[in-house]
Design a protein around this motif. Structure first.
Motif, mmCIF file in Angstrom:
data_model
loop_
_atom_site.group_PDB
_atom_site.id
_atom_site.type_symbol
_atom_site.label_atom_id
_atom_site.label_comp_id
_atom_site.label_asym_id
_atom_site.label_seq_id
_atom_site.Cartn_x
_atom_site.Cartn_y
_atom_site.Cartn_z
ATOM 1 N N THR A 195 0.818 -1.296 -0.086
ATOM 2 C CA THR A 195 -0.012 0.119 0.041
ATOM 3 C C THR A 195 0.853 1.297 0.143
ATOM 4 O O THR A 195 0.754 2.197 -0.433
ATOM 5 C CB THR A 195 -0.977 -0.034 1.115
ATOM 6 N N GLY A 196 1.968 1.265 0.802
ATOM 7 C CA GLY A 196 2.963 2.360 0.836
ATOM 8 C C GLY A 196 3.607 2.628 -0.709
ATOM 9 O O GLY A 196 3.954 3.594 -0.998
ATOM 10 N N ALA A 197 3.746 1.374 -1.460
ATOM 11 C CA ALA A 197 4.351 1.475 -2.733
ATOM 12 C C ALA A 197 3.101 2.089 -3.809
ATOM 13 O O ALA A 197 3.513 2.012 -4.901
ATOM 14 C CB ALA A 197 4.871 0.370 -3.234
ATOM 15 N N GLY A 198 2.107 2.069 -3.282
ATOM 16 C CA GLY A 198 0.882 2.749 -4.252
ATOM 17 C C GLY A 198 0.002 1.385 -4.731
ATOM 18 O O GLY A 198 -1.028 1.840 -5.595
ATOM 19 N N PHE A 199 0.074 0.233 -4.295
ATOM 20 C CA PHE A 199 -0.805 -0.603 -4.728
ATOM 21 C C PHE A 199 -2.070 -0.723 -4.231
ATOM 22 O O PHE A 199 -2.236 -0.388 -2.909
ATOM 23 C CB PHE A 199 -0.244 -2.210 -4.669
ATOM 24 N N ASP A 200 -3.126 -1.154 -4.959
ATOM 25 C CA ASP A 200 -4.494 -1.420 -4.376
ATOM 26 C C ASP A 200 -5.002 -2.776 -4.385
ATOM 27 O O ASP A 200 -4.329 -3.527 -4.944
ATOM 28 C CB ASP A 200 -5.594 -0.876 -5.380
ATOM 29 N N GLY A 201 -5.965 -3.066 -3.491
ATOM 30 C CA GLY A 201 -6.526 -4.370 -3.594
ATOM 31 C C GLY A 201 -5.698 -5.528 -3.215
ATOM 32 O O GLY A 201 -5.644 -6.430 -3.612
ATOM 33 N N VAL A 202 -4.834 -5.052 -2.300
ATOM 34 C CA VAL A 202 -4.065 -6.305 -1.747
ATOM 35 C C VAL A 202 -4.652 -7.576 -0.936
ATOM 36 O O VAL A 202 -5.406 -7.101 -0.043
ATOM 37 C CB VAL A 202 -2.945 -5.595 -0.754
ATOM 38 N N ASP A 203 -4.219 -8.683 -1.631
ATOM 39 C CA ASP A 203 -4.814 -9.759 -0.989
ATOM 40 C C ASP A 203 -3.780 -10.865 -0.747
ATOM 41 O O ASP A 203 -2.899 -11.105 -1.266
ATOM 42 C CB ASP A 203 -5.988 -10.361 -2.034
ATOM 43 N N ILE A 204 -3.745 -11.352 0.535
ATOM 44 C CA ILE A 204 -2.910 -12.247 0.975
ATOM 45 C C ILE A 204 -3.385 -13.463 1.481
ATOM 46 O O ILE A 204 -4.284 -13.551 2.363
ATOM 47 C CB ILE A 204 -2.065 -11.803 2.240
ATOM 48 N N ARG A 205 -3.131 -14.726 0.871
ATOM 49 C CA ARG A 205 -3.619 -15.892 1.190
ATOM 50 C C ARG A 205 -2.754 -16.740 1.441
ATOM 51 O O ARG A 205 -1.694 -16.936 0.848
ATOM 52 C CB ARG A 205 -4.707 -16.696 -0.038
ATOM 53 N N PRO A 206 -3.039 -17.744 2.631
ATOM 54 C CA PRO A 206 -2.134 -18.815 2.553
ATOM 55 C C PRO A 206 -1.880 -20.025 1.679
ATOM 56 O O PRO A 206 -3.051 -20.413 1.130
ATOM 57 C CB PRO A 206 -2.382 -19.542 3.966
ATOM 58 N N LEU A 207 -0.747 -20.653 1.524
ATOM 59 C CA LEU A 207 -0.577 -21.992 0.848
ATOM 60 C C LEU A 207 0.216 -22.857 1.356
ATOM 61 O O LEU A 207 1.422 -22.371 2.093
ATOM 62 C CB LEU A 207 -0.015 -21.525 -0.566
ATOM 63 N N ASP A 208 -0.185 -24.100 1.697
ATOM 64 C CA ASP A 208 0.754 -24.893 2.382
ATOM 65 C C ASP A 208 1.058 -26.139 1.787
ATOM 66 O O ASP A 208 0.281 -27.478 1.960
ATOM 67 C CB ASP A 208 0.047 -25.306 3.872
ATOM 68 N N PRO A 209 1.997 -26.082 0.762
ATOM 69 C CA PRO A 209 2.134 -27.154 0.009
ATOM 70 C C PRO A 209 2.968 -28.217 0.826
ATOM 71 O O PRO A 209 3.747 -28.124 1.762
ATOM 72 C CB PRO A 209 3.088 -26.586 -1.098
ATOM 73 N N MET A 210 2.957 -29.695 0.210
ATOM 74 C CA MET A 210 3.964 -30.478 0.779
ATOM 75 C C MET A 210 5.015 -30.385 -0.256
ATOM 76 O O MET A 210 4.735 -30.622 -1.681
ATOM 77 C CB MET A 210 3.283 -32.020 0.678
ATOM 78 N N LEU A 211 6.321 -30.355 0.006
ATOM 79 C CA LEU A 211 7.459 -30.382 -0.835
ATOM 80 C C LEU A 211 8.268 -31.481 -0.758
ATOM 81 O O LEU A 211 8.707 -32.348 0.247
ATOM 82 C CB LEU A 211 8.281 -29.025 -0.064
ATOM 83 N N HIS A 212 8.661 -31.942 -1.895
ATOM 84 C CA HIS A 212 9.280 -33.263 -2.148
ATOM 85 C C HIS A 212 10.866 -32.863 -2.181
ATOM 86 O O HIS A 212 11.473 -32.235 -3.037
ATOM 87 C CB HIS A 212 9.296 -33.773 -3.197
ATOM 88 N N LEU A 213 11.395 -32.891 -0.954
ATOM 89 C CA LEU A 213 13.110 -32.636 -0.856
ATOM 90 C C LEU A 213 13.966 -33.477 -1.555
ATOM 91 O O LEU A 213 14.971 -32.782 -2.117
ATOM 92 C CB LEU A 213 13.296 -32.369 0.524
ATOM 93 N N ALA A 214 13.521 -34.711 -1.342
ATOM 94 C CA ALA A 214 14.751 -35.617 -2.290
ATOM 95 C C ALA A 214 14.065 -37.070 -2.539
ATOM 96 O O ALA A 214 12.827 -37.477 -1.962
ATOM 97 C CB ALA A 214 15.970 -35.606 -1.525
ATOM 98 N N ASP A 215 14.670 -37.725 -3.039
ATOM 99 C CA ASP A 215 14.228 -39.297 -3.565
ATOM 100 C C ASP A 215 14.661 -40.050 -2.359
ATOM 101 O O ASP A 215 14.087 -41.286 -2.208
ATOM 102 C CB ASP A 215 14.534 -39.735 -4.852
ATOM 103 N N SER A 216 15.424 -39.807 -1.365
ATOM 104 C CA SER A 216 15.801 -40.514 -0.370
ATOM 105 C C SER A 216 16.278 -39.632 0.773
ATOM 106 O O SER A 216 16.598 -38.438 0.692
ATOM 107 C CB SER A 216 17.206 -41.444 -0.889
ATOM 108 N N LEU A 217 16.592 -40.443 1.876
ATOM 109 C CA LEU A 217 17.225 -39.501 3.042
ATOM 110 C C LEU A 217 18.580 -38.923 2.778
ATOM 111 O O LEU A 217 18.846 -37.683 3.128
ATOM 112 C CB LEU A 217 17.069 -40.365 4.386
ATOM 113 N N GLU A 218 19.301 -39.675 2.415
ATOM 114 C CA GLU A 218 20.687 -39.235 1.939
ATOM 115 C C GLU A 218 20.556 -38.140 1.058
ATOM 116 O O GLU A 218 21.376 -36.989 1.136
ATOM 117 C CB GLU A 218 21.496 -40.466 1.456
ATOM 118 N N GLY A 219 19.824 -38.333 0.040
ATOM 119 C CA GLY A 219 19.972 -37.136 -1.124
ATOM 120 C C GLY A 219 19.198 -35.911 -0.362
ATOM 121 O O GLY A 219 19.798 -34.812 -0.746
ATOM 122 N N GLY A 220 18.282 -35.774 0.694
ATOM 123 C CA GLY A 220 17.836 -34.702 1.574
ATOM 124 C C GLY A 220 18.764 -34.139 2.271
ATOM 125 O O GLY A 220 19.034 -32.869 2.424
#
Length: 275
Positions: A195-220
């Motif tokens: 809003t300080g930068a001059g934008f209007d209609g600011v909307d903020i929504r949560p996203l909670d994805p499951m992330l695949h970090l690696a194919d194995s523990l060692e890879g992670g």
């Protein structure tokens, strides 16, 4: 290079950029749920002019162009831009530019300013977003994602908590709003910036994805030593402490290994605004 963002520009060219290029395919797979959600929210249309801020190795620019948009991807990392150009070779609707989005000069012709985790690193975010607003046409819109609080993100919080007993105590508490991946955790702060930068209609929504970090523990474990907050912390301790920290991280991650590999949750904001 601007004085205000000099530290970040040097970091993304000298340290992080080459590592992200090496891990490009890995990171694209890990962040695929975020990319998909962002594309759905941004809904780029054929012929729209899009500015992809912090485009990195080009995954989001390619996805935007794949929907028919005319995309300019900008980043400060020369190595990541080189990878983006390599991936985009022969594909229409894609241009990549080395530029600091905080201060670069833009024509007010873009229908969409877009970013996947590329806008949390500005030294002066109010001025940076005012500059990005000037890149938009009178009917333009802004869509980006940013991480929520570190503690809400198991993909970093779980391994970091396990390693914490072996890491040095900080001399003073870190500034939660300092440039970095979690600088925009507070939605009220993000709203105030926009809003300080001059934008209007600011909307903020949560996203909670499951992330695949690696194919194995060692890879992670290997991934976490190269990319992310834990990698920087581990680089600052001696070999003995690092070994103990990694063993603790291994134990903490074991319950999160499934048949397809290592998966941990993420927590983001998807932010939209208009001129």
């Amino acid at each position: 290079m601007t004085e205000s963002n000099r530290e970040q520009i040097e970091y993304w060219n000298e340290q992080a950029g080459p590592k992200w290029v090496a891990a490009q395919a890995h990171l694209d797979r890990m962040l695929a749920p975020v990319t998909e959600a962002l594309m759905e929210r941004a809904a780029p249309r054929p012929g729209e002019r899009v500015l992809d801020v912090g485009c990195g190795c080009g995954e989001t620019s390619l996805a935007l162009a794949g929907r028919g948009a005319d995309v300019t991807g900008i980043d400060v990392s020369r190595s990541m831009l080189a990878r983006a150009r390599e991936r985009a070779a022969g594909k229409p609707g894609l241009v990549f530019r080395e530029a600091d989005a905080a201060t670069a000069s833009f024509e007010a012709v873009h229908d969409l300013v877009f970013s996947r985790f590329g806008v949390m690193f500005f030294e002066e975010p109010y001025a940076a977003f005012a500059n990005l607003r000037r890149a938009l046409s009178p009917t333009g819109r802004l869509v980006f994602c940013c991480w929520r609080d570190f503690r809400e993100n198991p993909w970093v919080a779980v391994p970091y908590a396990a390693a914490r007993p072996y890491l040095p105590e900080p001399e003073m508490p870190p500034d939660p709003r300092a440039p970095g991946p979690f600088a925009f955790a507070d939605p009220d702060y993000v709203r105030d910036i926009l809003t300080g930068a001059g934008f209007d209609g600011v909307d903020i929504r949560p996203l909670d994805p499951m992330l695949h970090l690696a194919d194995s523990l060692e890879g992670g474990l290997a991934f976490m030593q190269e990319i992310g907050p834990l990698s920087r912390a581990l680089a600052e301790i001696d070999e003995a402490a690092r070994g103990k920290a990694l063993e603790a991280v291994r134990t903490a991650l074991e319950p999160h290994v499934a048949a397809d590999g290592l998966n941990l949750g993420g927590a983001c904001h998807i932010v939209t605004a208009r001129v």
